[in-house]
Design a protein around this motif. Structure first.
Motif, PDB file in Angstrom:
ATOM      1  N   LEU A   7       0.732  -1.117  -0.109  1.00  0.00           N
ATOM      2  CA  LEU A   7      -0.073  -0.013  -0.029  1.00  0.00           C
ATOM      3  C   LEU A   7       1.077   1.288   0.068  1.00  0.00           C
ATOM      4  O   LEU A   7       0.524   2.203  -0.517  1.00  0.00           O
ATOM      5  CB  LEU A   7      -1.137   0.103   0.965  1.00  0.00           C
ATOM      6  N   TRP A   8       2.093   1.293   0.756  1.00  0.00           N
ATOM      7  CA  TRP A   8       2.958   2.344   0.830  1.00  0.00           C
ATOM      8  C   TRP A   8       3.390   2.528  -0.576  1.00  0.00           C
ATOM      9  O   TRP A   8       3.827   3.889  -1.142  1.00  0.00           O
ATOM     10  CB  TRP A   8       4.034   1.997   1.618  1.00  0.00           C
ATOM     11  N   HIS A   9       3.961   1.439  -1.302  1.00  0.00           N
ATOM     12  CA  HIS A   9       4.682   1.425  -2.532  1.00  0.00           C
ATOM     13  C   HIS A   9       3.726   1.920  -3.614  1.00  0.00           C
ATOM     14  O   HIS A   9       4.066   2.686  -4.629  1.00  0.00           O
ATOM     15  CB  HIS A   9       5.270   0.017  -2.882  1.00  0.00           C
ATOM     16  N   ALA A  10       2.581   1.525  -3.360  1.00  0.00           N
ATOM     17  CA  ALA A  10       1.331   2.017  -4.355  1.00  0.00           C
ATOM     18  C   ALA A  10       0.986   3.509  -4.219  1.00  0.00           C
ATOM     19  O   ALA A  10      -0.019   4.058  -4.788  1.00  0.00           O
ATOM     20  CB  ALA A  10       0.260   1.009  -4.628  1.00  0.00           C
ATOM     21  N   ARG A  11       1.425   4.119  -3.029  1.00  0.00           N
ATOM     22  CA  ARG A  11       1.238   5.424  -2.760  1.00  0.00           C
ATOM     23  C   ARG A  11      -0.225   5.683  -2.356  1.00  0.00           C
ATOM     24  O   ARG A  11      -0.796   6.892  -2.534  1.00  0.00           O
ATOM     25  CB  ARG A  11       1.603   6.458  -4.022  1.00  0.00           C
ATOM     26  N   PHE A  12      -1.057   4.649  -1.640  1.00  0.00           N
ATOM     27  CA  PHE A  12      -1.959   4.896  -0.946  1.00  0.00           C
ATOM     28  C   PHE A  12      -1.792   5.719   0.401  1.00  0.00           C
ATOM     29  O   PHE A  12      -2.702   6.283   0.887  1.00  0.00           O
ATOM     30  CB  PHE A  12      -2.840   3.629  -0.675  1.00  0.00           C
ATOM     31  N   LEU A  64       4.085  -6.214  -7.998  1.00  0.00           N
ATOM     32  CA  LEU A  64       4.827  -6.066  -6.824  1.00  0.00           C
ATOM     33  C   LEU A  64       5.822  -4.916  -6.922  1.00  0.00           C
ATOM     34  O   LEU A  64       6.636  -4.994  -7.630  1.00  0.00           O
ATOM     35  CB  LEU A  64       5.358  -7.132  -5.566  1.00  0.00           C
ATOM     36  N   GLY A  65       5.872  -3.917  -6.223  1.00  0.00           N
ATOM     37  CA  GLY A  65       6.664  -2.864  -6.286  1.00  0.00           C
ATOM     38  C   GLY A  65       8.316  -3.050  -5.619  1.00  0.00           C
ATOM     39  O   GLY A  65       8.046  -3.798  -4.491  1.00  0.00           O
ATOM     40  N   GLU A  66       9.319  -2.876  -6.288  1.00  0.00           N
ATOM     41  CA  GLU A  66      10.649  -3.095  -5.596  1.00  0.00           C
ATOM     42  C   GLU A  66      10.943  -1.693  -4.865  1.00  0.00           C
ATOM     43  O   GLU A  66      11.882  -1.903  -3.774  1.00  0.00           O
ATOM     44  CB  GLU A  66      11.631  -3.250  -6.633  1.00  0.00           C
ATOM     45  N   ARG A  67      10.325  -0.526  -4.952  1.00  0.00           N
ATOM     46  CA  ARG A  67      10.822   0.476  -4.433  1.00  0.00           C
ATOM     47  C   ARG A  67       9.573   1.591  -4.358  1.00  0.00           C
ATOM     48  O   ARG A  67       8.586   1.290  -5.174  1.00  0.00           O
ATOM     49  CB  ARG A  67      11.966   1.455  -5.026  1.00  0.00           C
ATOM     50  N   ARG A  68       9.463   2.573  -3.835  1.00  0.00           N
ATOM     51  CA  ARG A  68       8.425   3.572  -3.688  1.00  0.00           C
ATOM     52  C   ARG A  68       8.817   4.578  -4.753  1.00  0.00           C
ATOM     53  O   ARG A  68       9.440   5.729  -4.252  1.00  0.00           O
ATOM     54  CB  ARG A  68       8.275   4.211  -2.334  1.00  0.00           C
ATOM     55  N   GLY A  69       8.360   4.394  -6.018  1.00  0.00           N
ATOM     56  CA  GLY A  69       8.790   5.270  -6.811  1.00  0.00           C
ATOM     57  C   GLY A  69       7.669   6.607  -7.034  1.00  0.00           C
ATOM     58  O   GLY A  69       6.753   6.767  -6.372  1.00  0.00           O
ATOM     59  N   PRO A  70       7.938   7.370  -8.211  1.00  0.00           N
ATOM     60  CA  PRO A  70       6.946   8.480  -8.530  1.00  0.00           C
ATOM     61  C   PRO A  70       5.665   7.958  -8.912  1.00  0.00           C
ATOM     62  O   PRO A  70       5.292   6.697  -9.004  1.00  0.00           O
ATOM     63  CB  PRO A  70       7.756   9.079  -9.594  1.00  0.00           C
ATOM     64  N   PRO A  72       3.343   8.213 -11.155  1.00  0.00           N
ATOM     65  CA  PRO A  72       3.067   7.331 -12.561  1.00  0.00           C
ATOM     66  C   PRO A  72       3.664   5.866 -12.488  1.00  0.00           C
ATOM     67  O   PRO A  72       2.870   4.823 -12.999  1.00  0.00           O
ATOM     68  CB  PRO A  72       3.942   8.144 -13.644  1.00  0.00           C
ATOM     69  N   GLU A  73       4.735   5.368 -11.927  1.00  0.00           N
ATOM     70  CA  GLU A  73       5.057   4.359 -11.633  1.00  0.00           C
ATOM     71  C   GLU A  73       4.284   3.461 -10.588  1.00  0.00           C
ATOM     72  O   GLU A  73       4.076   2.282 -10.672  1.00  0.00           O
ATOM     73  CB  GLU A  73       6.627   4.340 -11.018  1.00  0.00           C
ATOM     74  N   ALA A  74       3.932   4.249  -9.679  1.00  0.00           N
ATOM     75  CA  ALA A  74       3.054   3.670  -8.860  1.00  0.00           C
ATOM     76  C   ALA A  74       1.563   2.946  -8.987  1.00  0.00           C
ATOM     77  O   ALA A  74       1.074   1.978  -8.766  1.00  0.00           O
ATOM     78  CB  ALA A  74       2.736   4.550  -7.565  1.00  0.00           C
ATOM     79  N   ARG A  75       0.969   3.986 -10.222  1.00  0.00           N
ATOM     80  CA  ARG A  75       0.088   3.506 -10.831  1.00  0.00           C
ATOM     81  C   ARG A  75      -0.134   2.200 -11.584  1.00  0.00           C
ATOM     82  O   ARG A  75      -0.961   1.471 -12.135  1.00  0.00           O
ATOM     83  CB  ARG A  75      -0.544   4.594 -11.582  1.00  0.00           C
ATOM     84  N   LEU A  76       1.303   1.848 -12.009  1.00  0.00           N
ATOM     85  CA  LEU A  76       1.413   0.500 -12.649  1.00  0.00           C
ATOM     86  C   LEU A  76       1.345  -0.628 -11.825  1.00  0.00           C
ATOM     87  O   LEU A  76       1.369  -1.859 -12.186  1.00  0.00           O
ATOM     88  CB  LEU A  76       2.756   0.775 -13.505  1.00  0.00           C
ATOM     89  N   LEU A  77       1.201  -0.524 -10.482  1.00  0.00           N
ATOM     90  CA  LEU A  77       1.177  -1.806  -9.552  1.00  0.00           C
ATOM     91  C   LEU A  77      -0.176  -2.077  -9.441  1.00  0.00           C
ATOM     92  O   LEU A  77      -0.396  -3.243  -8.885  1.00  0.00           O
ATOM     93  CB  LEU A  77       1.691  -1.321  -8.349  1.00  0.00           C
ATOM     94  N   TYR A  78      -1.273  -1.362  -9.806  1.00  0.00           N
ATOM     95  CA  TYR A  78      -2.442  -1.945  -9.634  1.00  0.00           C
ATOM     96  C   TYR A  78      -3.564  -1.223 -10.471  1.00  0.00           C
ATOM     97  O   TYR A  78      -3.144  -0.372 -11.520  1.00  0.00           O
ATOM     98  CB  TYR A  78      -3.269  -1.205  -8.085  1.00  0.00           C
ATOM     99  N   GLU A  79      -4.563  -2.165 -10.635  1.00  0.00           N
ATOM    100  CA  GLU A  79      -5.935  -1.710 -11.639  1.00  0.00           C
ATOM    101  C   GLU A  79      -6.932  -1.392 -10.732  1.00  0.00           C
ATOM    102  O   GLU A  79      -7.458  -2.219  -9.936  1.00  0.00           O
ATOM    103  CB  GLU A  79      -5.978  -3.064 -12.520  1.00  0.00           C
ATOM    104  N   GLU A  80      -7.431  -0.280 -11.008  1.00  0.00           N
ATOM    105  CA  GLU A  80      -8.855   0.168 -10.267  1.00  0.00           C
ATOM    106  C   GLU A  80      -9.882  -0.602 -10.556  1.00  0.00           C
ATOM    107  O   GLU A  80     -10.295  -0.816 -12.137  1.00  0.00           O
ATOM    108  CB  GLU A  80      -9.092   1.644 -10.486  1.00  0.00           C
ATOM    109  N   ILE A  81     -10.962  -1.227  -9.789  1.00  0.00           N
ATOM    110  CA  ILE A  81     -12.025  -1.863 -10.365  1.00  0.00           C
ATOM    111  C   ILE A  81     -13.309  -1.155  -9.667  1.00  0.00           C
ATOM    112  O   ILE A  81     -13.105  -0.952  -8.515  1.00  0.00           O
ATOM    113  CB  ILE A  81     -11.989  -3.365 -10.001  1.00  0.00           C
ATOM    114  N   GLU A  82     -14.254  -0.811 -10.607  1.00  0.00           N
ATOM    115  CA  GLU A  82     -15.388  -0.314  -9.973  1.00  0.00           C
ATOM    116  C   GLU A  82     -16.211  -1.211  -9.067  1.00  0.00           C
ATOM    117  O   GLU A  82     -16.615  -2.242  -9.429  1.00  0.00           O
ATOM    118  CB  GLU A  82     -16.440   0.219 -11.141  1.00  0.00           C
ATOM    119  N   PRO A  83     -16.412  -0.713  -7.773  1.00  0.00           N
ATOM    120  CA  PRO A  83     -17.311  -1.628  -6.852  1.00  0.00           C
ATOM    121  C   PRO A  83     -18.689  -1.705  -7.314  1.00  0.00           C
ATOM    122  O   PRO A  83     -19.349  -0.756  -8.008  1.00  0.00           O
ATOM    123  CB  PRO A  83     -17.478  -0.672  -5.542  1.00  0.00           C
ATOM    124  N   ARG A  84     -19.263  -3.034  -7.174  1.00  0.00           N
ATOM    125  CA  ARG A  84     -20.753  -3.482  -7.806  1.00  0.00           C
ATOM    126  C   ARG A  84     -21.695  -2.838  -6.830  1.00  0.00           C
ATOM    127  O   ARG A  84     -21.752  -2.739  -5.707  1.00  0.00           O
ATOM    128  CB  ARG A  84     -20.722  -4.802  -7.718  1.00  0.00           C
TER     129      ARG A  84
END
Length: 84
Positions: A7-12, A64-70, A72-84
């Motif tokens: 969660l920290w790597h993905a910048r949440f 999985l991220g190897e570091r906490r990057g910028p 744009p790099e963090a957004r590549l770690l996940y895909e947003e799914i719309e809640p039902r």
């Protein structure tokens, strides 16, 4: 990888300790299972559900991220799914 670290790597969260406290106090779910331990394992393909701010976030872990990057790099770690 640990949930708090991902969660920290993905910048949440701004810090890993904030992510840890959030997980322990809030109801996060990994693949529909309630998790309250920061050391819960996260792997690509898993679905995370958690409330952040006024909305519920449903996220598919892509990598999985190897570091906490910028951001744009963090957004590549996940895909947003719309809640039902």
């Amino acid at each position: 990888m640990r949930l708090d670290k991902w969660l920290w790597h993905a910048r949440f969260f701004k810090t890993r300790s904030l992510a840890t406290r959030y997980i322990e106090k809030s109801r996060c779910r990994i693949d529909g299972r309630v998790v309250d331990k920061a050391h819960a394992t996260v792997a690509p393909g898993m679905i995370l559900t958690f409330a952040l701010g006024p909305k519920v976030r449903v996220i598919k872990v892509v990598a999985l991220g190897e570091r906490r990057g910028p951001a744009p790099e963090a957004r590549l770690l996940y895909e947003e799914i719309e809640p039902r």
